[in-house]
Motif scaffolding. Structure first.
Motif, PDB file in Angstrom:
ATOM      1  N   GLU A 148      23.968 -68.206 -27.823  1.00 56.93           N
ATOM      2  CA  GLU A 148      25.089 -67.577 -28.508  1.00 56.93           C
ATOM      3  C   GLU A 148      26.107 -68.646 -28.904  1.00 56.93           C
ATOM      4  OE1 GLU A 148      26.756 -64.109 -26.537  1.00 56.93           O
ATOM      5  OE2 GLU A 148      24.886 -63.913 -25.377  1.00 56.93           O
ATOM      6  N   LEU A 149      26.800 -68.397 -30.005  1.00 54.67           N
ATOM      7  CA  LEU A 149      27.798 -69.334 -30.510  1.00 54.67           C
ATOM      8  C   LEU A 149      29.188 -68.718 -30.377  1.00 54.67           C
ATOM      9  CD1 LEU A 149      25.889 -70.394 -33.771  1.00 54.67           C
ATOM     10  CD2 LEU A 149      25.839 -71.509 -31.534  1.00 54.67           C
ATOM     11  N   PRO A 150      30.207 -69.535 -30.100  1.00 55.51           N
ATOM     12  CA  PRO A 150      31.573 -68.998 -29.988  1.00 55.51           C
ATOM     13  C   PRO A 150      31.994 -68.304 -31.283  1.00 55.51           C
ATOM     14  CG  PRO A 150      31.469 -71.253 -29.155  1.00 55.51           C
ATOM     15  CD  PRO A 150      30.154 -70.981 -29.833  1.00 55.51           C
ATOM     16  N   ALA A 187      27.904 -74.516 -28.154  1.00 55.30           N
ATOM     17  CA  ALA A 187      27.357 -73.272 -27.639  1.00 55.30           C
ATOM     18  C   ALA A 187      28.459 -72.464 -26.965  1.00 55.30           C
ATOM     19  CB  ALA A 187      26.256 -73.570 -26.622  1.00 55.30           C
ATOM     20  N   LYS A 188      28.266 -71.145 -26.886  1.00 51.40           N
ATOM     21  CA  LYS A 188      29.109 -70.311 -26.040  1.00 51.40           C
ATOM     22  C   LYS A 188      28.690 -70.559 -24.598  1.00 51.40           C
ATOM     23  CE  LYS A 188      30.428 -65.504 -25.149  1.00 51.40           C
ATOM     24  NZ  LYS A 188      30.202 -64.095 -25.548  1.00 51.40           N
ATOM     25  N   TYR A 222      25.723 -76.439 -17.936  1.00 54.60           N
ATOM     26  CA  TYR A 222      25.934 -75.613 -19.118  1.00 54.60           C
ATOM     27  C   TYR A 222      25.769 -76.459 -20.381  1.00 54.60           C
ATOM     28  CZ  TYR A 222      27.909 -72.108 -15.957  1.00 54.60           C
ATOM     29  OH  TYR A 222      28.089 -71.195 -14.947  1.00 54.60           O
ATOM     30  N   ILE A 223      25.468 -75.787 -21.500  1.00 58.64           N
ATOM     31  CA  ILE A 223      25.252 -76.473 -22.772  1.00 58.64           C
ATOM     32  C   ILE A 223      26.589 -76.673 -23.496  1.00 58.64           C
ATOM     33  CG2 ILE A 223      24.272 -76.254 -25.088  1.00 58.64           C
ATOM     34  CD1 ILE A 223      22.233 -77.026 -23.045  1.00 58.64           C
ATOM     35  N   GLY A 224      26.808 -77.893 -23.978  1.00 57.52           N
ATOM     36  CA  GLY A 224      27.986 -78.179 -24.782  1.00 57.52           C
ATOM     37  C   GLY A 224      27.674 -78.240 -26.263  1.00 57.52           C
ATOM     38  N   GLU A 225      26.648 -78.981 -26.631  1.00 53.26           N
ATOM     39  CA  GLU A 225      26.346 -79.242 -28.048  1.00 53.26           C
ATOM     40  C   GLU A 225      25.013 -78.624 -28.452  1.00 53.26           C
ATOM     41  OE1 GLU A 225      25.240 -83.028 -30.975  1.00 53.26           O
ATOM     42  OE2 GLU A 225      26.127 -83.400 -29.007  1.00 53.26           O
ATOM     43  N   VAL A 226      24.991 -78.106 -29.691  1.00 50.64           N
ATOM     44  CA  VAL A 226      23.783 -77.566 -30.313  1.00 50.64           C
ATOM     45  C   VAL A 226      23.603 -78.300 -31.634  1.00 50.64           C
ATOM     46  CG1 VAL A 226      22.664 -75.498 -31.232  1.00 50.64           C
ATOM     47  CG2 VAL A 226      24.241 -75.312 -29.289  1.00 50.64           C
ATOM     48  N   ALA A 282      31.580 -79.828 -24.449  1.00 49.25           N
ATOM     49  CA  ALA A 282      31.479 -79.502 -25.874  1.00 49.25           C
ATOM     50  C   ALA A 282      32.524 -80.294 -26.651  1.00 49.25           C
ATOM     51  CB  ALA A 282      31.694 -78.005 -26.084  1.00 49.25           C
ATOM     52  N   TYR A 283      32.271 -80.471 -27.944  1.00 46.68           N
ATOM     53  CA  TYR A 283      33.245 -81.133 -28.806  1.00 46.68           C
ATOM     54  C   TYR A 283      34.327 -80.129 -29.206  1.00 46.68           C
ATOM     55  CZ  TYR A 283      30.153 -85.165 -29.256  1.00 46.68           C
ATOM     56  OH  TYR A 283      29.385 -86.268 -28.985  1.00 46.68           O
ATOM     57  N   ALA A 284      35.577 -80.486 -28.954  1.00 43.63           N
ATOM     58  CA  ALA A 284      36.690 -79.573 -29.231  1.00 43.63           C
ATOM     59  C   ALA A 284      36.792 -79.225 -30.713  1.00 43.63           C
ATOM     60  CB  ALA A 284      37.994 -80.196 -28.748  1.00 43.63           C
ATOM     61  N   PHE A 285      36.381 -80.147 -31.575  1.00 42.60           N
ATOM     62  CA  PHE A 285      36.526 -79.911 -33.010  1.00 42.60           C
ATOM     63  C   PHE A 285      35.476 -78.946 -33.557  1.00 42.60           C
ATOM     64  CE2 PHE A 285      34.358 -84.003 -32.300  1.00 42.60           C
ATOM     65  CZ  PHE A 285      33.128 -83.751 -32.894  1.00 42.60           C
ATOM     66  N   CYS A 286      34.603 -78.433 -32.676  1.00 41.88           N
ATOM     67  CA  CYS A 286      33.563 -77.500 -33.118  1.00 41.88           C
ATOM     68  C   CYS A 286      34.003 -76.033 -33.042  1.00 41.88           C
ATOM     69  CB  CYS A 286      32.274 -77.703 -32.328  1.00 41.88           C
ATOM     70  SG  CYS A 286      31.358 -79.184 -32.844  1.00 41.88           S
ATOM     71  N   ILE A 287      35.285 -75.804 -32.803  1.00 39.43           N
ATOM     72  CA  ILE A 287      35.853 -74.469 -32.984  1.00 39.43           C
ATOM     73  C   ILE A 287      37.168 -74.615 -33.746  1.00 39.43           C
ATOM     74  CG2 ILE A 287      34.808 -73.409 -30.953  1.00 39.43           C
ATOM     75  CD1 ILE A 287      37.551 -73.635 -29.582  1.00 39.43           C
ATOM     76  N   GLU A 288      37.552 -73.553 -34.409  1.00 39.99           N
ATOM     77  CA  GLU A 288      38.777 -73.578 -35.198  1.00 39.99           C
ATOM     78  C   GLU A 288      39.983 -73.870 -34.311  1.00 39.99           C
ATOM     79  OE1 GLU A 288      39.042 -69.877 -37.272  1.00 39.99           O
ATOM     80  OE2 GLU A 288      37.051 -70.080 -38.178  1.00 39.99           O
TER      81      GLU A 288
END
Length: 410
Positions: free
Chosen positions: A222-224, A255-256, A313-317, A351-357
């Motif tokens: 699932e994606l945020p 990833a979520k 947990y998964i950070g990057e996809v 996860a990379y912070a820039f991968c969400i708005e």
């Protein structure tokens, strides 16, 4: 006729002008093995010619590293120099750029105590968390390039020895980074534009989840809600473009954290801290790794997963077509910089912070609230193959092909 020195000059220029994109009066920090000294001198020259104020070199020596693992007391691996971590943070805050040169012996620590390797990674990850926050939010310009060592080259090309193996690896690196082209800088700009097209298309789709199937893999991610797909090119907080990985063939997002379920199998060896982890699989439930196995390096894999709560947990996809310039070489590089750009991959950990708005400005707590994983580690591993299919799942449950037989379906 183009000589090796000509190509080396172009490779240094590419790192400075495209990878880092050095700005006038900017400081450049280069972390490098001793074996890359000739290349580093060219990088420094190109950086100063482009207007750099300072070029500072941080040298690593593999033999000293190996000696430490053999002879140092156990407590040494639970510590990391505070002055070095604080120095990185201060340099990042002042707007310095950071170039890392990879090229280590993949088997350097194969005989080392896995607990020492794990403890050293934990200590480093914890101490460097402040600096990593700049990297994970793209607040600074940073880039990674590779320079062969004899040991690495002989691992990649076991039928060649010494200088012959090194030259073969140089040729492969030059090909992967488009150095053989007449104007690599211009060619890279065109390549990044092509990646951007995939990024835009995926952001327009706004999938709720991705479903991966291949031999040994049946995984749903699932994606945020506010996720963003990002391509190989990045922009720092001052609006300066840079390229973090050279080469790069990926389009990626986060990833979520609690939305990963199923099993995924590796398709290439993972070189983690001088130890190879190979033929491994991870099983997830509600985002967390609940089972794992590996034919090689299982003890190291377990310690990696146990390094902190977020490491399971998964950070990057990341999506990378099976047919790409790096994959088409059919070379196993035993180096994540190259192998992850020949294969779909995931990363456990942060996860990379820039991968969400709005993520670049969020605190750790805000990132977690928006579905992103945080951790002191970030380790990519390769899962792509020629038989991998990926479906994009929309909010209404409908599915669309994203990958078929290992390659883009659109």
């Amino acid at each position: 006729m183009t000589t090796f020195q000509d190509n080396l000059e172009k490779y240094a220029e590419l790192a400075v002008k495209v990878g880092i994109n050095i700005q006038p009066n900017q400081t450049l920090i280069v972390r490098t093995p001793l074996t890359a000294v000739d290349y580093v001198r060219l990088v420094a020259k190109k950086a100063y010619e482009a207007g750099a104020k300072h070029v500072q070199i941080i040298w690593d020596d593999e033999q000293i590293t190996k000696t430490k693992y053999e002879l140092a007391p156990d407590e040494a691996f639970n510590e990391f120099p505070e002055w070095l971590a604080k120095g990185y943070e201060e340099l990042a805050e002042s707007g310095a750029a950071f170039l890392s040169i990879t090229g280590s012996n993949p088997d350097l620590l194969k005989d080392a105590d896995p607990e020492r390797v794990s403890n050293a990674a934990k200590a480093s990850g914890k101490a460097m968390a402040g600096f990593r926050s700049y990297v994970m939010a793209d607040k600074i310009s940073w880039s990674i390039v590779a320079v062969p060592s004899v040991e690495w080259a002989e691992k990649v090309f076991p039928d060649a020895k010494g200088e012959e193996a090194v030259q073969k690896l140089w040729d492969a690196i030059f090909a992967a980074t488009r150095i053989h082209n007449e104007d690599p800088v211009a060619d890279w700009k065109s390549h990044l534009a092509n990646l951007d097209e995939k990024m835009v298309a995926l952001n327009e789709k706004h999938y709720e989840a991705l479903h991966y199937t291949a031999e040994g893999t049946d995984l749903t991610i699932e994606l945020p809600e506010s996720h963003l797909w990002v391509s190989g090119g990045s922009t720092n907080k001052d609006g300066v473009d840079f390229v973090a990985n050279m080469p790069t063939e990926e389009v990626f997002t986060s990833a979520k954290k609690t939305g990963v379920n199923g099993t995924v199998s590796s398709t290439k060896p993972l070189n983690y801290g001088g130890t190879i982890i190979d033929n491994f699989s991870l099983t997830f439930k509600d985002g967390k790794v609940v089972d794992f196995k590996a034919e090689q390096g299982e003890a190291t894999l377990q310690r990696l997963l146990d390094s902190d709560e977020g490491a399971r947990y998964i950070g990057e996809v990341a999506l990378v077509p099976h047919k790409s310039p790096i994959s088409d070489t059919n070379i196993l590089f035993y180096n994540t910089l190259f192998d992850e750009n020949a294969s779909n991959h995931l990363a456990i950990g942060s996860a990379y912070a820039f991968c969400i708005e709005g993520g670049k400005e969020m605190s750790k707590e805000e990132l977690e609230k928006n579905g992103l994983n945080t951790s002191n580690t970030h380790v990519d591993f390769m899962i792509g193959s020629s038989d991998m299919n990926i479906d994009g799942i929309k909010k209404d449950g409908t599915r669309e092909p994203v990958f078929r037989d290992g390659n883009w379906a659109f």
